[in-house]
Design a protein around this motif. Sequence first.
Motif, PDB file in Angstrom:
ATOM      1  N   THR A 256       0.858  -1.179   0.000  1.00  0.00           N
ATOM      2  CA  THR A 256       0.000   0.000   0.000  1.00  0.00           C
ATOM      3  C   THR A 256       0.891   1.224   0.000  1.00  0.00           C
ATOM      4  O   THR A 256       1.744   1.386   0.878  1.00  0.00           O
ATOM      5  CB  THR A 256      -0.929   0.002   1.224  1.00  0.00           C
ATOM      6  OG1 THR A 256      -1.769  -1.155   1.156  1.00  0.00           O
ATOM      7  CG2 THR A 256      -1.799   1.251   1.252  1.00  0.00           C
ATOM      8  N   LEU A 257       0.705   2.076  -0.999  1.00  0.00           N
ATOM      9  CA  LEU A 257       1.528   3.260  -1.169  1.00  0.00           C
ATOM     10  C   LEU A 257       0.794   4.491  -0.651  1.00  0.00           C
ATOM     11  O   LEU A 257      -0.406   4.639  -0.877  1.00  0.00           O
ATOM     12  CB  LEU A 257       1.824   3.436  -2.664  1.00  0.00           C
ATOM     13  CG  LEU A 257       2.932   4.399  -3.054  1.00  0.00           C
ATOM     14  CD1 LEU A 257       4.292   3.866  -2.599  1.00  0.00           C
ATOM     15  CD2 LEU A 257       2.942   4.600  -4.567  1.00  0.00           C
ATOM     16  N   HIS A 258       1.504   5.341   0.082  1.00  0.00           N
ATOM     17  CA  HIS A 258       0.977   6.656   0.427  1.00  0.00           C
ATOM     18  C   HIS A 258       2.041   7.692   0.094  1.00  0.00           C
ATOM     19  O   HIS A 258       3.183   7.338  -0.196  1.00  0.00           O
ATOM     20  CB  HIS A 258       0.518   6.735   1.897  1.00  0.00           C
ATOM     21  CG  HIS A 258       1.626   6.817   2.879  1.00  0.00           C
ATOM     22  ND1 HIS A 258       2.264   5.710   3.393  1.00  0.00           N
ATOM     23  CD2 HIS A 258       2.229   7.884   3.458  1.00  0.00           C
ATOM     24  CE1 HIS A 258       3.202   6.086   4.247  1.00  0.00           C
ATOM     25  NE2 HIS A 258       3.201   7.395   4.301  1.00  0.00           N
ATOM     26  N   VAL A 259       1.667   8.960   0.114  1.00  0.00           N
ATOM     27  CA  VAL A 259       2.536  10.030  -0.357  1.00  0.00           C
ATOM     28  C   VAL A 259       2.775  11.048   0.749  1.00  0.00           C
ATOM     29  O   VAL A 259       1.862  11.391   1.501  1.00  0.00           O
ATOM     30  CB  VAL A 259       1.917  10.720  -1.599  1.00  0.00           C
ATOM     31  CG1 VAL A 259       2.726  11.928  -2.025  1.00  0.00           C
ATOM     32  CG2 VAL A 259       1.792   9.731  -2.750  1.00  0.00           C
ATOM     33  N   GLU A 260       4.013  11.512   0.818  1.00  0.00           N
ATOM     34  CA  GLU A 260       4.379  12.628   1.690  1.00  0.00           C
ATOM     35  C   GLU A 260       5.049  13.680   0.815  1.00  0.00           C
ATOM     36  O   GLU A 260       5.868  13.342  -0.046  1.00  0.00           O
ATOM     37  CB  GLU A 260       5.338  12.171   2.786  1.00  0.00           C
ATOM     38  CG  GLU A 260       4.713  11.181   3.749  1.00  0.00           C
ATOM     39  CD  GLU A 260       5.648  10.740   4.867  1.00  0.00           C
ATOM     40  OE1 GLU A 260       6.788  11.253   4.963  1.00  0.00           O
ATOM     41  OE2 GLU A 260       5.219   9.869   5.645  1.00  0.00           O
ATOM     42  N   THR A 261       4.671  14.951   1.016  1.00  0.00           N
ATOM     43  CA  THR A 261       5.272  16.034   0.235  1.00  0.00           C
ATOM     44  C   THR A 261       5.762  17.143   1.159  1.00  0.00           C
ATOM     45  O   THR A 261       5.240  17.335   2.254  1.00  0.00           O
ATOM     46  CB  THR A 261       4.279  16.645  -0.775  1.00  0.00           C
ATOM     47  OG1 THR A 261       3.282  17.383  -0.078  1.00  0.00           O
ATOM     48  CG2 THR A 261       3.645  15.589  -1.653  1.00  0.00           C
ATOM     49  N   GLU A 262       6.763  17.859   0.674  1.00  0.00           N
ATOM     50  CA  GLU A 262       7.247  19.062   1.356  1.00  0.00           C
ATOM     51  C   GLU A 262       7.604  20.095   0.302  1.00  0.00           C
ATOM     52  O   GLU A 262       8.308  19.780  -0.667  1.00  0.00           O
ATOM     53  CB  GLU A 262       8.471  18.766   2.212  1.00  0.00           C
ATOM     54  CG  GLU A 262       8.990  19.995   2.933  1.00  0.00           C
ATOM     55  CD  GLU A 262      10.199  19.741   3.813  1.00  0.00           C
ATOM     56  OE1 GLU A 262      10.664  20.711   4.439  1.00  0.00           O
ATOM     57  OE2 GLU A 262      10.675  18.599   3.876  1.00  0.00           O
ATOM     58  N   VAL A 263       7.125  21.319   0.496  1.00  0.00           N
ATOM     59  CA  VAL A 263       7.494  22.408  -0.400  1.00  0.00           C
ATOM     60  C   VAL A 263       8.948  22.769  -0.099  1.00  0.00           C
ATOM     61  O   VAL A 263       9.285  23.127   1.027  1.00  0.00           O
ATOM     62  CB  VAL A 263       6.572  23.634  -0.217  1.00  0.00           C
ATOM     63  CG1 VAL A 263       7.055  24.799  -1.081  1.00  0.00           C
ATOM     64  CG2 VAL A 263       5.129  23.276  -0.550  1.00  0.00           C
ATOM     65  N   VAL A 264       9.804  22.646  -1.123  1.00  0.00           N
ATOM     66  CA  VAL A 264      11.229  22.911  -0.928  1.00  0.00           C
ATOM     67  C   VAL A 264      11.700  24.184  -1.628  1.00  0.00           C
ATOM     68  O   VAL A 264      12.802  24.662  -1.362  1.00  0.00           O
ATOM     69  CB  VAL A 264      12.098  21.705  -1.371  1.00  0.00           C
ATOM     70  CG1 VAL A 264      11.836  20.500  -0.462  1.00  0.00           C
ATOM     71  CG2 VAL A 264      11.870  21.333  -2.826  1.00  0.00           C
ATOM     72  N   ASP A 265      10.845  24.727  -2.513  1.00  0.00           N
ATOM     73  CA  ASP A 265      11.229  25.956  -3.204  1.00  0.00           C
ATOM     74  C   ASP A 265       9.984  26.590  -3.812  1.00  0.00           C
ATOM     75  O   ASP A 265       9.019  25.894  -4.134  1.00  0.00           O
ATOM     76  CB  ASP A 265      12.242  25.653  -4.323  1.00  0.00           C
ATOM     77  CG  ASP A 265      12.833  26.909  -4.944  1.00  0.00           C
ATOM     78  OD1 ASP A 265      13.175  27.841  -4.191  1.00  0.00           O
ATOM     79  OD2 ASP A 265      12.946  26.954  -6.183  1.00  0.00           O
ATOM     80  N   LYS A 266      10.015  27.894  -3.949  1.00  0.00           N
ATOM     81  CA  LYS A 266       8.974  28.606  -4.695  1.00  0.00           C
ATOM     82  C   LYS A 266       9.596  29.861  -5.261  1.00  0.00           C
ATOM     83  O   LYS A 266      10.485  30.465  -4.661  1.00  0.00           O
ATOM     84  CB  LYS A 266       7.745  28.900  -3.838  1.00  0.00           C
ATOM     85  CG  LYS A 266       7.948  29.887  -2.721  1.00  0.00           C
ATOM     86  CD  LYS A 266       6.670  30.137  -1.938  1.00  0.00           C
ATOM     87  CE  LYS A 266       5.969  31.357  -2.413  1.00  0.00           C
ATOM     88  NZ  LYS A 266       4.882  31.816  -1.562  1.00  0.00           N
ATOM     89  N   ARG A 267       9.145  30.205  -6.451  1.00  0.00           N
ATOM     90  CA  ARG A 267       9.634  31.428  -7.084  1.00  0.00           C
ATOM     91  C   ARG A 267       8.564  31.976  -8.012  1.00  0.00           C
ATOM     92  O   ARG A 267       7.841  31.224  -8.657  1.00  0.00           O
ATOM     93  CB  ARG A 267      10.939  31.196  -7.828  1.00  0.00           C
ATOM     94  CG  ARG A 267      10.850  30.250  -8.993  1.00  0.00           C
ATOM     95  CD  ARG A 267      12.214  30.008  -9.663  1.00  0.00           C
ATOM     96  NE  ARG A 267      12.098  28.998 -10.692  1.00  0.00           N
ATOM     97  CZ  ARG A 267      11.678  29.194 -11.929  1.00  0.00           C
ATOM     98  NH1 ARG A 267      11.313  30.406 -12.315  1.00  0.00           N
ATOM     99  NH2 ARG A 267      11.607  28.203 -12.803  1.00  0.00           N
TER     100      ARG A 267
END
Length: 147
Positions: free
Chosen positions: A96-107
């Motif tokens: 079973t796959l789940h996802v974790e995300t983190e914003v590492v940059d924005k411009r």
Amino acid sequence: MKSFGDIEVGDRREFGAYEITKSEIVEFAEKYDPQPFHLDEEAATESMFGGLVASGWQTAAICMRLSVEHITDVATLGGLGVDSLRWHTPLRPGDTLHVETEVVDKRASERRDDRGYVTRHVEGLTEDGTRIISYDGIEIVARETDD
């Protein structure tokens, strides 16, 4: 709806749960990645994987599906690309796959004041925390006039 100005570097999210089946692995492989370790259990047993595994492209597609289903509050205009794609451990039938995300940059866009670019580091993990896939997805996000 969150616009570019509402998103901060460091924002994290965890979501989704998708259990992969043997039949899905084989069906995807027949259409898009017909290698023996994705198609045939006997051949897969003799491979370096020691058993049937999902295509890395299928794993990426599952992460995309989970992202689209769960990040519905962001004014995403589309995708710009993916960097640093890595397959760390094979996804196997029953995982079973789940996802974790983190914003590492924005411009902010230099040419268009209606958009900005947000880079999210994405990891697809199994229920026991095994990292299966990681990549940096760059999304185009709408900007408000005061962003």
